[in-house]
Design a protein around this motif. Sequence first.
Motif, PDB file in Angstrom:
ATOM      1  N   LYS A   1       0.779  -1.116   0.076  1.00  0.00           N
ATOM      2  CA  LYS A   1       0.190  -0.042   0.025  1.00  0.00           C
ATOM      3  C   LYS A   1       0.907   1.229  -0.056  1.00  0.00           C
ATOM      4  O   LYS A   1       1.965   1.340   0.473  1.00  0.00           O
ATOM      5  N   ILE A   2       0.378   2.412  -0.449  1.00  0.00           N
ATOM      6  CA  ILE A   2       0.985   3.768  -0.436  1.00  0.00           C
ATOM      7  C   ILE A   2       0.216   4.551   0.313  1.00  0.00           C
ATOM      8  O   ILE A   2      -0.973   4.822   0.449  1.00  0.00           O
ATOM      9  N   LEU A   3       0.933   4.962   1.478  1.00  0.00           N
ATOM     10  CA  LEU A   3       0.139   5.862   2.692  1.00  0.00           C
ATOM     11  C   LEU A   3       0.087   7.329   1.970  1.00  0.00           C
ATOM     12  O   LEU A   3       0.813   8.086   1.517  1.00  0.00           O
ATOM     13  N   LEU A   4      -1.194   7.811   2.281  1.00  0.00           N
ATOM     14  CA  LEU A   4      -1.646   9.272   1.950  1.00  0.00           C
ATOM     15  C   LEU A   4      -1.808   9.842   3.315  1.00  0.00           C
ATOM     16  O   LEU A   4      -2.920   9.566   4.205  1.00  0.00           O
ATOM     17  N   ALA A   5      -0.924  10.587   3.706  1.00  0.00           N
ATOM     18  CA  ALA A   5      -1.135  11.265   4.936  1.00  0.00           C
ATOM     19  C   ALA A   5      -1.748  12.426   5.346  1.00  0.00           C
ATOM     20  O   ALA A   5      -2.257  12.701   6.285  1.00  0.00           O
ATOM     21  N   SER A   6      -1.463  13.268   4.513  1.00  0.00           N
ATOM     22  CA  SER A   6      -1.966  14.903   4.435  1.00  0.00           C
ATOM     23  C   SER A   6      -3.526  14.809   4.138  1.00  0.00           C
ATOM     24  O   SER A   6      -3.924  13.939   3.410  1.00  0.00           O
ATOM     25  N   GLU A   7      -4.219  15.784   4.577  1.00  0.00           N
ATOM     26  CA  GLU A   7      -5.542  16.089   4.235  1.00  0.00           C
ATOM     27  C   GLU A   7      -5.810  16.481   3.055  1.00  0.00           C
ATOM     28  O   GLU A   7      -6.844  15.949   2.375  1.00  0.00           O
ATOM     29  N   ASP A   8      -4.850  16.965   2.207  1.00  0.00           N
ATOM     30  CA  ASP A   8      -4.948  17.317   0.756  1.00  0.00           C
ATOM     31  C   ASP A   8      -4.860  15.948   0.066  1.00  0.00           C
ATOM     32  O   ASP A   8      -5.771  15.794  -0.969  1.00  0.00           O
ATOM     33  N   GLU A   9      -3.990  15.297   0.375  1.00  0.00           N
ATOM     34  CA  GLU A   9      -3.935  13.984  -0.604  1.00  0.00           C
ATOM     35  C   GLU A   9      -4.998  13.107  -0.440  1.00  0.00           C
ATOM     36  O   GLU A   9      -5.675  12.717  -1.142  1.00  0.00           O
ATOM     37  N   ILE A  10      -5.636  12.925   0.970  1.00  0.00           N
ATOM     38  CA  ILE A  10      -6.699  12.203   1.217  1.00  0.00           C
ATOM     39  C   ILE A  10      -8.129  12.868   0.531  1.00  0.00           C
ATOM     40  O   ILE A  10      -8.789  12.015  -0.182  1.00  0.00           O
ATOM     41  N   GLU A  11      -8.183  14.151   0.785  1.00  0.00           N
ATOM     42  CA  GLU A  11      -9.362  14.902  -0.177  1.00  0.00           C
ATOM     43  C   GLU A  11      -9.369  14.599  -1.673  1.00  0.00           C
ATOM     44  O   GLU A  11     -10.495  14.417  -2.266  1.00  0.00           O
ATOM     45  N   GLN A  12      -7.885  14.737  -2.266  1.00  0.00           N
ATOM     46  CA  GLN A  12      -7.839  14.532  -3.544  1.00  0.00           C
ATOM     47  C   GLN A  12      -8.233  13.238  -4.047  1.00  0.00           C
ATOM     48  O   GLN A  12      -8.860  12.968  -5.154  1.00  0.00           O
ATOM     49  N   PHE A  13      -7.836  12.049  -3.664  1.00  0.00           N
ATOM     50  CA  PHE A  13      -7.900  10.822  -4.003  1.00  0.00           C
ATOM     51  C   PHE A  13      -9.507  10.608  -3.770  1.00  0.00           C
ATOM     52  O   PHE A  13     -10.021   9.818  -4.459  1.00  0.00           O
ATOM     53  N   THR A  14     -10.000  11.047  -2.486  1.00  0.00           N
ATOM     54  CA  THR A  14     -11.698  10.675  -2.267  1.00  0.00           C
ATOM     55  C   THR A  14     -12.338  11.313  -3.325  1.00  0.00           C
ATOM     56  O   THR A  14     -13.261  10.796  -3.847  1.00  0.00           O
ATOM     57  N   ARG A  15     -12.071  12.578  -3.913  1.00  0.00           N
ATOM     58  CA  ARG A  15     -12.607  13.419  -4.977  1.00  0.00           C
ATOM     59  C   ARG A  15     -12.727  12.294  -6.360  1.00  0.00           C
ATOM     60  O   ARG A  15     -13.426  12.309  -7.009  1.00  0.00           O
TER      61      ARG A  15
END
Length: 218
Positions: free
Chosen positions: A182-196
Motif C-alpha cells: 500500500k501507499i500511505l496518503l498522510a495529508s488531508e489534501d492527499e486524502i481529499e484529492q484521492f476521495t474526490r
Amino acid sequence: VNPRRSGVPKDNIQKAVDKGLNAVNGQGDQFEEVVYEGYGPGGIAVMVETLTDNRNRTPAELRHIFDKNGGNMSGSVSWIFTRKARIEVPLLTTEYDGDDNANKPEAKDEDDSVEMEGKALSEDEIMEISLSLGAEDIEAHEDIRIAEVFCAPADVKEVQNGLEEAVGASLGFQFVAIPNSKILLASEDEIEQFTRFLEAVDDQDDVQTIHHNAELGE
C-alpha cells in the motif's frame, strides 16, 4: 464511496442487476465485463471493474476522469493485487453486547452504516471460526459493526457455510483484489484529492467496483 474499503457501492449493485435484466429480456444492448487499470493521484494503483455496452465510450470517459484528477490509465497494475474472496460478518462491538436488539447503537456515520441479519460475533470468535475454516485474514470495522473475512476464492464456499452456521443467517461474498503493498496518503489534501477521484470514477455509469492500494492516514 468509502475510500478506506474497496467494494461495490449499493447503488452500483442495483445498476448491475438492472443492466443484466435488460440484457436477458432483450431490452437494450449486450453488456460485457471489462477491467481498466491505471494510476490515480499520488501514484495509487487502481483497477476499475465495469459492465459496459460500449468499449469506446467507457475507457474514454474513465481516461478523462483519471487525467483530470492527476492520474493516468497507462500501464498494468494487476500484478500489485491478489484475488481474494471477502465475506462480511456482523461484528459484536464494545458498545453492543448482542443480547438486546433494542439497545443496538447507531453507527458513527449513518452513510457508512451496514445493517446485517444474524447473531453478531466478537472479533476473537470470528477469527477463531474463520481460521479453522481456512480463511486467511479478517479486518474488523467497529464503526460500522462488520468484520471482513478474506480467503482464497477456492475456499469461499466452505468458509461462507461455516460462518453462516455460526451467525444463523445467510452471508454474501464478493471477489476482491487485495493490494500486496500500500501507499500511505498522510495529508488531508492527499486524502481529499484521492476521495474526490474515487467519487468521480464511481459516478461513471458503467463502473461496478473500484480496487486501489491507498492507505489513508487518520
